[in-house]
Design an enzyme around this catalytic site. Structure first.
Site, mmCIF file in Angstrom:
data_model
loop_
_atom_site.group_PDB
_atom_site.id
_atom_site.type_symbol
_atom_site.label_atom_id
_atom_site.label_comp_id
_atom_site.label_asym_id
_atom_site.label_seq_id
_atom_site.Cartn_x
_atom_site.Cartn_y
_atom_site.Cartn_z
ATOM 1 N N THR A 49 -44.780 19.911 -30.775
ATOM 2 C CA THR A 49 -44.637 19.728 -32.216
ATOM 3 C C THR A 49 -43.948 18.385 -32.457
ATOM 4 O O THR A 49 -43.143 17.932 -31.628
ATOM 5 C CB THR A 49 -43.797 20.853 -32.860
ATOM 6 N N PRO A 50 -44.259 17.757 -33.598
ATOM 7 C CA PRO A 50 -43.645 16.443 -33.856
ATOM 8 C C PRO A 50 -42.120 16.506 -33.872
ATOM 9 O O PRO A 50 -41.454 15.628 -33.342
ATOM 10 C CB PRO A 50 -44.205 16.073 -35.244
ATOM 11 N N HIS A 61 -39.501 22.941 -22.360
ATOM 12 C CA HIS A 61 -40.124 23.832 -23.344
ATOM 13 C C HIS A 61 -41.242 23.082 -24.070
ATOM 14 O O HIS A 61 -42.365 23.571 -24.151
ATOM 15 C CB HIS A 61 -39.067 24.323 -24.329
ATOM 16 N N GLU A 70 -35.448 18.254 -28.066
ATOM 17 C CA GLU A 70 -35.299 18.756 -26.697
ATOM 18 C C GLU A 70 -35.084 17.600 -25.709
ATOM 19 O O GLU A 70 -34.249 17.690 -24.800
ATOM 20 C CB GLU A 70 -36.528 19.565 -26.290
ATOM 21 N N LYS A 79 -47.154 23.119 -20.593
ATOM 22 C CA LYS A 79 -47.876 23.626 -21.770
ATOM 23 C C LYS A 79 -49.118 22.782 -22.066
ATOM 24 O O LYS A 79 -50.023 23.231 -22.762
ATOM 25 C CB LYS A 79 -46.960 23.621 -22.999
#
Lengths: 415, 83
Positions: A306-307, A302, A313, A330
């Protein structure tokens, strides 16, 4: 768990995305790591931002009698669904009666139509909208149009679970076929929300990536120490799913089998993910596919860049899948929200069908907190992939994992 | 205002709008052409009536029409509403 009655195969793909307007172009972009991230700007926003936007007006594909009802989101959904149906050699589904279904995911639906109306109300003091506005912006507009055009007469369902919307849609379509309720289903998602109002909503979260000062196409950097946030994108992706028997009877070829679906929710926080929920979804999918973790040859993560999200994940992926090769595409197409799971599953499907490992682009410096067996920068070509997993995690805490596997008893689709 | 609401003028306005909005050629429209023949549904017809209100500067109080109205029915409705 319900009994596994029937195997499910993917016999059609339709893609309208920042890195390809059909499945062949998507495959080429993944093979060459061609980025679809470009600078997006609006006269209403001071800041220019990177976005996976599609520089094309699709309204010319429709008549003026169609258009009043069709937000851009519905337009691209209709086009992608039509591609998927035609790719499978199907156009109309009336003969299936209620045994054909449509499962669709989206976050915003007809966002442009809705926001335009809000502007008309507040800024132009309009007291009533145009007659079609309500039907153009409702979340289930796109699947309704697809069902009407293709005569899909069974369940026509809309899922909205943030970034897992199309993943859970595909998963539920798979279950409906596997468990014998349906013979065939179109499943996927669409998002077309690159509007100043929507971008500014995300701006409020301080979660959007800055434009890379040297090369804007490198602004989405999952797993990298240089990541600054997510890059929003738009697009629509559909799969044509059917039982193996159905494909055999039609003499259809297929990309692969859809062999596992896992879904689990964090029960934790509206906007912060939790590794435990992700772990549960990943294990659920493995169990459903009756596979061991070491049998997964490729994972499409996914990883929104983001930080906070990527390390959580990475922890879940490490815990369940150990050393499996991982990438986040992405980096080249951005975050398609309601269409994200479907596009990333399409990448996993192509990995199986085309025998290669898509890479995470721009991953020069891997964040130690995101340690995984990364496929970094360069796709690994001519690499057999028997089983690939696509993982998605959404705001609200819903996690979805889908597994696709090489299909040996049907002819393989050739791009 | 009365002159603007005569039948030929209303017909012209309707034809103009149908061409602008839906790409329907005025050549296809006669007094007896029904909206269904032109590919319009009831919501599109509603937009036509609302547009006529704007262009004529009138408020159509009575929007009742047959199920599949013709151009003649539309003109009759406007004339009926001009008070």
């Amino acid at each position: 768990m319900t009994g596994r009655n029937r195997d499910v195969v993917v016999s059609g793909l339709g893609v309208i995305s920042p890195i390809g307007l059909d499945v062949a172009e998507l495959s080429r972009s993944l093979h060459h790591n061609r980025s679809g991230i470009r600078l997006w700007e609006s006269p209403l926003l001071a800041k220019k931002l990177p976005a996976g936007w599609i520089d094309r007006d699709f309204s010319g594909e429709f008549t003026k009698l169609d258009l009043p009802y069709l937000d851009r989101c519905s337009q691209i959904a209709i086009l992608a669904a039509r591609q998927a149906a035609r790719d499978a050699g199907l156009e109309q589904f009336a003969d299936y009666g209620q045994r054909a279904g449509l499962y669709y995911g989206s976050v915003g639906g007809g966002v442009k139509t809705e926001h335009d109306w809000v502007r008309q109300f507040y800024a132009e003091q309009k007291q009533t909208a145009k007659p079609y506005t309500i039907m153009a912006c409702m979340l289930n507009a796109a699947p309704a149009h697809i069902s009407i055009r293709h005569q899909i007469l069974g369940p026509v369902m809309t899922h909205s679970s943030a970034c897992t919307s199309s993943g859970s849609a595909i998963g539920d379509a798979y279950r409906a076929i596997r468990d014998g309720y349906l013979d065939v289903a179109l499943a996927g998602g669409a998002e077309a929300a690159l509007l100043p109002t929507f971008i500014a909503l995300w701006g409020g979260l301080r979660a959007l990536a800055d434009a890379d000062p040297v090369d804007v196409s490198r602004s989405s950097r999952p797993f990298s120490t240089k990541r600054t946030g997510l890059v929003l994108g738009e697009g629509a992706v559909f799969l044509l799913l059917e039982s193996r028997e159905s494909a055999q009877q039609r003499g259809a070829s297929c990309y692969c089998a859809l062999s596992g679906y896992g879904i689990a929710s964090d029960g934790y926080h509206i906007g912060s993910p939790k590794a435990e929920g992700q772990v549960a979804a990943l294990r659920d999918a493995l169990q459903d596919a009756a596979l061991r973790p070491d049998q997964i040859d490729y994972v499409n993560a996914h990883a929104t860049a983001t930080p906070g999200g990527d390390p959580i994940e990475a922890r879940a992926l490490r815990e369940v899948l150990g050393n499996a090769p991982v990438s986040s595409t992405k980096a080249i197409h951005g975050h398609l929200l309601g269409a994200a799971s479907a596009l990333e599953l399409a990448a996993a499907i192509l990995a199986v069908n085309q025998s290669f490992l898509p890479a995470t682009a721009h991953l020069d410096e891997i964040d130690p907190a995101c340690a995984l067996n990364h496929v970094a920068n360069t796709p690994v070509l001519e690499h057999p992939v028997n089983h690939a997993l696509s993982f998605s995690a959404g705001f609200g805490g819903t996690n979805v994992a889908l597994i696709v596997s090489k299909e040996n008893s049907l002819p393989a689709k050739v791009l | 205002m009365t002159n603007e609401l005569d039948s030929p003028h209303i017909q012209t306005l309707v034809k103009q709008f149908l061409q602008e909005r839906f790409d329907i050629s005025p050549d296809r429209i006669t007094d007896d052409t029904s909206i269904r023949d032109l590919g319009l549904d009831s919501m599109m017809m509603l937009e036509v009536m609302l547009e006529l209100e704007d262009r004529l500067g009138v408020k159509l109080q009575d929007l009742s029409m047959p199920g599949n109205p013709t151009l003649r029915d539309v003109v009759a409705l406007v004339e009926r509403n001009r008070g």
